[in-house]
Design an enzyme around this catalytic site. Structure first.
Site, short mmCIF file in Angstrom:
data_model
loop_
_atom_site.label_atom_id
_atom_site.label_comp_id
_atom_site.label_asym_id
_atom_site.label_seq_id
_atom_site.Cartn_x
_atom_site.Cartn_y
_atom_site.Cartn_z
N ASP A 78 48.76 68.93 46.87
CA ASP A 78 48.14 67.86 47.64
C ASP A 78 47.74 68.46 48.99
O ASP A 78 48.10 69.60 49.33
CB ASP A 78 49.07 66.65 47.78
CG ASP A 78 48.31 65.38 48.20
OD1 ASP A 78 47.10 65.50 48.54
OD2 ASP A 78 48.90 64.29 48.20
C1 NOJ Z 1 46.14 63.24 50.24
C2 NOJ Z 1 46.54 62.21 49.22
O1 NOJ Z 1 47.94 62.19 49.10
C3 NOJ Z 1 45.92 62.43 47.84
O2 NOJ Z 1 46.20 61.31 47.04
C4 NOJ Z 1 44.44 62.66 47.96
O3 NOJ Z 1 43.88 62.85 46.68
C5 NOJ Z 1 44.21 63.88 48.84
N1 NOJ Z 1 44.74 63.61 50.17
C6 NOJ Z 1 42.73 64.25 48.95
O4 NOJ Z 1 42.05 63.32 49.72
#
Ligand code: NOJ
Length: 739
Positions: A262
């Site tokens: 993530d």
């Molecule tokens: C952080 C988030 O936790 C995740 O769900 C998301 O897909 C990513 N950022 C990318 O934006």
């Protein structure tokens, strides 16, 4: 490209080129606009690594993606195309209800269509991978990200997982699908105290029983990518968890797709206190087989040196690069790097009539009627309506994770109502929230914007006054209240789940007028509504209903559609009850059925022990009785099955859908079991003044549970079977599973 050619390509790539494939950067690195939600910072990555980057985050639109693609293919020595990945969580341009609302439809086929339609739009906009579905089981409404999940039940979430993944991927070969990247592996929904980015600590049996099934189902349905969680699970950050990623996901479940971290979560291994520095973080993540580093400098700046210093086997980098090249090849990017991206297609399919129709249908199906005293709903055509509240005329009905959606494209509640009712007058009445601190903490608003949101005292008073006078003059008052978009979603954790004080005050004042009153709740989570339900006649939970929200709400208020949504997360009396969910384990001193009475049972002194509205709850227009629950036998052999049957008797003038829910309770087991758990459901149409029989087949494997080694076991003994319209109101029968 044939596999042999792909192999030759891999062999021909330099170490740095290969590492480039493992890096994902956002649009600002490519002079493109992006829509990232996340901290922005300079990463300190060399231009060479930017040129070699393998994938791009949240750049969308045919024109923008084509420009970036063209440039990147020029500067990448082997002209390898980049992949475009983005958050398409519940729609791209046409926005459907938030996943918690989709969950409330109890209609996976419809949800699948929404995901298919979202994929169609996103692929026209040049997106190849969507970061969805989010499959974290959610037990705590304080956590803002409950918005992104189908709900609290592992069985139901698994059914949705399959539908969502298939919706995204079924049309991949035709160029109209997108790759599904499921998230956040694993257990993010269990963050302690509902606090964002907090740690997750749970028993193995809980993890396997409640949190892993939906991810597993998604993998079985063919999801090609998995995103790690930002959190730690039982002390190990998921982004570097060898047991979770290598042993369970890859070896046991056989997942050979791409694992992506993530946002910045590899770098955050340092903040977790799990890695010394960014080199150590990179080494730990790649060894846990995390293929792509989203938005952190760790892989870009360290992998090469780790290999040359002999601390990392280049094989690991080859394996990750291979998986990425394979996906690019499967998507046909070597032949057509712009795959699907087309401005003509965008014109045809974005927000098309069919997509809007679908959005309207699914939004209407997601609405949950929580209360309807004196059958105040539906409203008659010539009712004189006072529409009051911050959401009455607002187009902000999309919710936080609709990052590509635009409020201007959505239908407001006022616009929806005007299609059915000729006498609608609107007043804002009060602000969405008057707590300046909460807007400051949201992190997006400037001082000036906050000033615009929170009206000066005199204007607020005047707004109140105008609303009361409008209400006074109406037959029915519709109050459109709820949370601000940024109060839910990522980093939207809250400890207070009630409506803001200013909204409650206005509701109180209006209730004194003695008018028939309908409360519409726009929210990304179950709110604690006990202080307002007695002040109004009807309550309709509307979630963030999406682009066609206003129309869908009007469809239900007018009676054109009979509401059939049922909540998939318990609604608490008060936030202090959280986490609260129906399938909690039995205790030694249950509230009902303990040998103790009075004080020494599992309860609170100052609040009920049960939720205000239980999992599975929702009303429809009309009335249905559940009668005569019968089982065809009361002993089940290991190879056998039991048939349960119930009669639904519709005594009303309304045709209505009924979500018939089947739960079981394992009376005695070697691991304490939930008081009830859903094992099946059917959504059936029961015609007015008709009765029908609904049956279920129960097989022994549905009665199995996980132990603390992660093994599924099936124990003989007594079970109670419940069938009802929600997790609380059921008829029950018992049977025995034989050895
Ligand atoms: C952080 C988030 O936790 C995740 O769900 C998301 O897909 C990513 N950022 C990318 O934006």
């Amino acid at each position: 490209m044939r596999q042999e050619q792909l192999r030759i390509l891999l062999e021909d790539m330099t170490l740095k080129e290969k590492i480039g494939q493992l890096i994902q950067l956002s649009g600002d690195f490519f002079k493109a606009n992006d829509i990232s939600y996340g901290p922005r910072e300079k990463l300190g990555i060399s231009q060479e690594m930017v040129d070699y980057t393998g994938s791009v985050l949240n750049v969308a639109g045919a024109k923008a993606t084509k420009e970036v693609q063209e440039h990147q293919m020029k500067v990448q020595p082997h002209h390898i195309p980049v992949m475009f990945m983005s958050d398409v969580v519940y729609g791209y341009k046409t926005i459907y209800p938030i996943p918690l609302g989709m969950g409330a439809t109890w209609n996976p086929q419809l949800v699948k269509l929404a995901f298919e339609a979202a994929a169609d739009e996103a692929s026209a906009g040049g997106i190849q991978v969507a970061y969805a579905p989010m499959l974290d089981t959610v037990h705590d409404a304080r956590w803002g990200r409950v918005l992104e999940s189908p709900g609290e039940d592992p069985q139901l979430n698994s059914i949705y997982a399959k539908a969502m993944v298939e919706g995204f991927q079924d049309k991949l070969a035709e160029g109209k699908g997108v790759v599904s990247c499921i998230k956040h592996f694993a257990g993010y929904g269990g963050v302690e105290a509902g606090k964002e980015y907090n740690s997750v600590d749970m028993s193995i049996s809980n993890l396997f029983q409640n949190y892993l099934p939906a991810y597993k189902e998604a993998i079985e349905a063919g999801a090609k990518m998995v995103m790690t969680s930002l959190t730690s699970l039982n002390g190990v950050p998921s982004t570097a968890d060898q047991w979770l990623l290598n042993d369970l996901l890859r070896k046991t479940w056989g997942f050979n797709g791409i694992i992506i971290s993530d946002y910045a979560s590899i770098y955050e291994l340092i903040k977790h206190g799990f890695a010394q520095d960014s080199s150590d973080a990179a080494n730990k993540a790649i060894n846990a087989s995390v293929d792509i580093d989203m938005k952190s400098p760790c892989y870009a700046n360290n992998l090469s040196k780790l290999v040359t210093d002999g601390k990392l086997d280049e094989k690991k980098i080859d394996e990750a690069t291979w998986r990425i090249l394979c996906l690019k090849n499967d998507l046909g990017l070597f032949e057509d790097p712009y795959r699907g991206a087309s401005e003509t297609r965008e014109k045809e399919c974005l927000l098309s009539t069919n997509k809007r129709k679908l959005a309207r249908k699914i939004a209407a199906t997601s609405l949950v009627l929580l209360q309807n005293k004196n059958e105040v709903l539906p409203l008659h055509k010539n009712t004189k309506i006072a529409l009051i509240g911050p959401y009455g005329a607002s187009h902000d009905l999309l919710g936080m994770w609709a990052v590509h959606g635009e409020a201007k494209d959505s239908v407001s509640i006022e616009e929806g109502l005007r299609q059915y009712f000729s006498n609608v007058k609107v007043e804002k009445g009060t602000d969405i929230n008057r707590d300046r601190k909460i807007f400051e903490e949201m992190g997006f608003f400037t001082e000036k914007q906050i000033k615009d949101i929170i009206s000066p005292e005199a204007i607020e008073k005047e707004n109140n006054r105008k609303a009361l006078s409008l209400a006074q003059d109406a037959d029915v008052v519709i109050l459109a209240m709820g949370e601000n978009t940024l109060e839910a979603g990522e980093a939207g954790a809250k400890t207070n789940l009630s409506l803001p004080d200013n909204q409650v005050q206005l509701i109180n004042q209006i209730s004194k007028l003695g008018k028939q009153t309908v409360l519409l709740i726009i929210s990304g989570r179950p709110l604690a509504l006990h202080n307002v339900i007695d002040k109004v006649d009807a309550v309709l939970e509307c979630w963030f209903p999406g682009t066609e929200g206003g129309n869908a709400i009007a469809d239900v208020l007018s009676g054109n559609i009979n509401p059939s949504g049922r909540i998939t997360m318990s609604f608490p009396f008060t936030a202090a009850q959280e986490p609260i969910y129906y399938d909690h384990l039995s205790t030694g001193r249950p509230l009902h059925g303990s040998q103790h009475v009075g004080r020494f049972v599992s309860k609170y002194l100052d609040a009920p022990a049960t939720p205000l509205y239980p999992f599975g709850f929702g009303l429809s227009y009309g009335h249905i009785d559940y009668e005569q629950l019968t089982l065809d036998k009361n002993e089940l052999t290991r190879q056998g099955q039991i048939r349960a049957e119930i009669t639904l008797n519709n005594t009303s003038d309304w045709d209505r859908y009924e979500v018939v829910q089947l739960y079981i309770r394992d009376q005695v087991a070697t691991i304490v079991q939930p008081v009830k758990r859903l094992i099946s459901f059917k959504k059936v149409l029961v015609k007015s003044h008709n009765s029908c029989k609904v049956d279920f087949i129960i097989k022994p494997e549905q009665l199995a549970f996980y132990d603390n080694y992660g093994c599924q076991i099936l124990e003989s003994g007594k079970f109670t079977l419940f069938i009802g319209s929600n997790s609380r109101d059921c008829l029950a029968q018992s049977f025995t599973l034989l050895d």
